[in-house]
Design an enzyme around this catalytic site. Structure first.
Site, short mmCIF file in Angstrom:
data_model
loop_
_atom_site.label_atom_id
_atom_site.label_comp_id
_atom_site.label_asym_id
_atom_site.label_seq_id
_atom_site.Cartn_x
_atom_site.Cartn_y
_atom_site.Cartn_z
CE LYS A 133 -8.83 2.20 3.10
NZ LYS A 133 -7.88 1.69 2.86
CE1 TYR A 136 -3.69 2.66 0.66
CE2 TYR A 136 -2.24 3.33 2.72
CZ TYR A 136 -3.12 3.63 2.04
OH TYR A 136 -3.88 4.67 2.10
C1 LIG Z 1 -6.36 2.03 3.33
C2 LIG Z 1 -5.39 1.11 3.68
C3 LIG Z 1 -4.31 1.51 4.52
C4 LIG Z 1 -4.20 2.63 5.47
O1 LIG Z 1 -5.34 2.93 6.07
P1 LIG Z 1 -6.02 4.49 6.55
O2 LIG Z 1 -7.10 3.96 7.52
O3 LIG Z 1 -6.32 5.12 5.37
O4 LIG Z 1 -4.82 5.17 7.35
C5 LIG Z 1 -3.44 0.34 4.98
N1 LIG Z 1 -3.50 -0.82 4.20
C6 LIG Z 1 -4.43 -0.96 3.11
C7 LIG Z 1 -4.53 -2.28 2.57
C8 LIG Z 1 -5.24 -0.10 2.92
O5 LIG Z 1 -6.05 -0.24 1.72
#
Ligand SMILES: *Cc1c(COP(=O)(O)O)cnc(C)c1O
Length: 394
Positions: A194, A97
């Site tokens: 997410k 990421y």
């Molecule tokens: C979005 C994401 C992150 C970071 O998370 P945030 O909540 O935006 O700080 C880390 N790993 C993956 C796989 C992601 O999709």
């Protein structure tokens, strides 16, 4: 008991009032009867009952020892890296990421931590790059945005044999589909922004420790560095998790339907989805996440250009152009110019993040409506590419 049942009943009701929803303890501090004599909480950075309910819930979901909730996924990742010291090394998946890459390269490298990247889809590559300084192996599976699947059990065995920690970013699979600690990982992290939160209405992260020893270290780091999740957002993540099993089931079935549709379209050179039989890691994915393959589908446009990708991502009507994923509404993004713009172009392309790559987060709309939306956008991409070809001939 099935996970969907255990999940709901791992959320406590309030013993004081019987409230079935977890109360939001919006308080900074807790009254003490005498110094050090309290009801289990003294100051809300160190512990808050709403956050604690979330932390216990994610620990249960991930079959871990304890959970820790942070203000973002990156704050959660940051807490894990703080287990290391200057001179230590991290071995990380090559299409990591973008935000994790930026943190590793531009903060921790400066502080004396070395990071090497490799294609972790072949466990032998991981074994080959380990050195006596390696302390941590960092996986994402499936990865963002090319949906690479790494064999967590095989890499866990390599980690154990070399006395190295294994941390898995389980954001894409969610604990409904994959529980890395059960497969031998030491630590799991999530961007709870997410699927866990699941409603595109908050930013949050969690870490789950597999052992009491790691839990004690991470608790210390969480309190010492202070990047905690507030009580209201903790409540929202708990509420999101209540429907996680149901949502993930739908994301998986629509994700597969969309992937199969896209596979048959001439404007698309390649579809990246672990549920497709031609996915290079399909067999591992089947074994490792038997409940399904998730709701993220990436595509490589046959016309591998920023122009075509831009035309596509601005032509869909239901799929909204936005960073992030895992919410009820379908989203799409262009990693090369959005989520992965922090990764240098050469490294980005080498890891498979081409100019014409588009990532879809398949939401909870009707799958047939989503497919029609993609079909009309692809037609516009084809017309655009044909027009450009005519101009260049003329
Ligand atoms: C979005 C994401 C992150 C970071 O998370 P945030 O909540 O935006 O700080 C880390 N790993 C993956 C796989 C992601 O999709």
């Amino acid at each position: 008991m099935q996970l969907s049942t255990r999940l709901l009943h791992a959320i406590p009701s309030d013993p004081q009032t019987g409230a079935i929803a977890v109360p939001i303890y919006q308080t900074s501090t807790f009254i003490q009867e005498a110094p050090g004599v309290n009801l289990g909480y003294d100051y809300a950075r160190s512990g808050n009952p709403t956050r604690q309910a979330l932390e216990n819930l994610v620990a249960t979901l991930e079959s871990g020892h304890a959970g820790f909730a942070f203000a973002s996924g990156l704050a959660a990742i940051d807490a894990v890296v703080k287990l290391l010291s200057a001179g230590d090394q991290i071995v990380a998946i090559d299409d990591i990421y973008g935000g994790a890459f930026r943190l590793f390269e531009h903060v921790y490298r400066r502080l004396g931590i070395d990071i090497v990247y490799c294609d972790t889809t072949d466990a032998a590559n991981v074994a080959a790059v380990l050195t006596p300084r390696t302390r941590l192996i960092w996986l994402e599976s499936p990865s963002n945005p090319t949906l690479k699947v790494s064999d967590i059990s095989a890499i866990a065995a390599i980690a154990k044999a070399n006395n190295v920690l294994l941390c898995v970013d389980n954001t894409f699979a969610s604990p409904i589909l994959q529980r890395p600690i059960e497969l031998g990982a030491d630590i799991v992290v999530h961007s709870a922004t997410k699927y866990l939160g699941g409603h595109s209405d908050l930013i949050a992260g969690v870490v789950v420790a597999g052992t009491a020893e790691l839990a004690a270290q991470l608790k210390f780091i969480q309190n010492a560095s202070g990047g905690i999740l507030g009580p209201f957002d903790s409540f929202l993540v708990i509420r999101g998790i209540e429907t996680l099993a149901l949502r993930v089931k739908q994301h998986c079935s629509s994700g597969l339907a969309v992937a199969k549709f896209l596979q048959a379209q001439p404007e698309i050179a390649q579809v990246f989805y672990p549920g497709l039989e031609d996915h290079p890691n399909h067999a591992v994915a089947r074994r490792q996440q038997p409940g399904g393959f998730g709701g993220i589908v990436s595509i490589a446009l046959a016309d591998d250009s920023v122009e075509s990708a831009t035309r596509f991502v601005t032509s869909t009507r239901l799929f909204k152009l936005a960073e992030s994923l895992g919410g009820p509404k379908s989203l799409l993004c262009h990693p090369a110019t959005m989520t992965h713009k922090s990764t240098p172009a050469a490294q980005r392309r080498a890891a498979g993040v081409a100019d014409g790559l588009v990532r879809l987060s398949v939401g909870l709309e009707d799958a047939e409506d989503l497919i029609q939306d993609l079909a009309q956008a692809l037609a516009l991409v084809r017309i655009g590419a044909e027009a450009r070809a005519e101009v260049s001939v003329a």
